[in-house]
Design a protein around this motif. Structure first.
Motif, short mmCIF file in Angstrom:
data_model
loop_
_atom_site.label_atom_id
_atom_site.label_comp_id
_atom_site.label_asym_id
_atom_site.label_seq_id
_atom_site.Cartn_x
_atom_site.Cartn_y
_atom_site.Cartn_z
N THR A 10 57.78 110.45 78.96
CA THR A 10 59.16 110.01 78.33
C THR A 10 60.06 111.07 78.28
N ARG A 76 66.23 111.37 79.23
CA ARG A 76 66.55 111.12 77.95
C ARG A 76 67.61 112.20 77.41
N GLU A 106 65.51 116.51 71.00
CA GLU A 106 65.09 116.19 72.50
C GLU A 106 64.60 117.66 73.17
#
Length: 120
Positions: A10, A76, A106
């Protein structure tokens, strides 16, 4: 060729990275090392620009970092940089600060992952 699953997938889209680099781990390592070497300085500059409400600089840095994130296939994070860039373009300081907090989270996840990768 690097393959990963679960949480690391991810953070970095390894399928896309392997396609981009033809599965060449040496190229992937160079990309990772370059990011680790240069990214903290740009993130510090971005944080300063956010705190100084320098919208043009936030937009410029977010745009540059978005490109770097895309090179890493950190989709992302690239999306978060895009949101930050758009908030800066709109001169929306509340959205800039909120989005920067997401960018920072992130970014730190990516740094932890890449530091683990460099140990192998």
């Amino acid at each position: 060729m690097i393959t990963h699953h679960s949480i690391s997938q991810t953070i970095i889209n390894y399928d896309a990275l392997n396609e981009l680099t033809d599965g060449d781990e040496a190229i992937q390592s160079l990309i990772f090392e370059g990011f680790l070497k240069d990214s903290q300085t740009r993130m510090d500059e971005l944080e300063l620009s956010v705190s100084c409400v320098d919208f043009p600089q936030v937009k410029l840095l977010a745009h540059a970092l978005k490109g770097v994130a895309r090179t890493l296939c950190a989709e992302r994070l690239a999306g978060q940089y895009l949101s930050l860039e758009e908030a800066a373009l709109a001169n929306d300081i509340a959205k800039v600060k909120e989005t920067f907090a997401h960018v920072r989270t992130e970014y730190l996840q990516l740094i932890r992952l890449l530091n683990n990768e460099s140990e192998y």
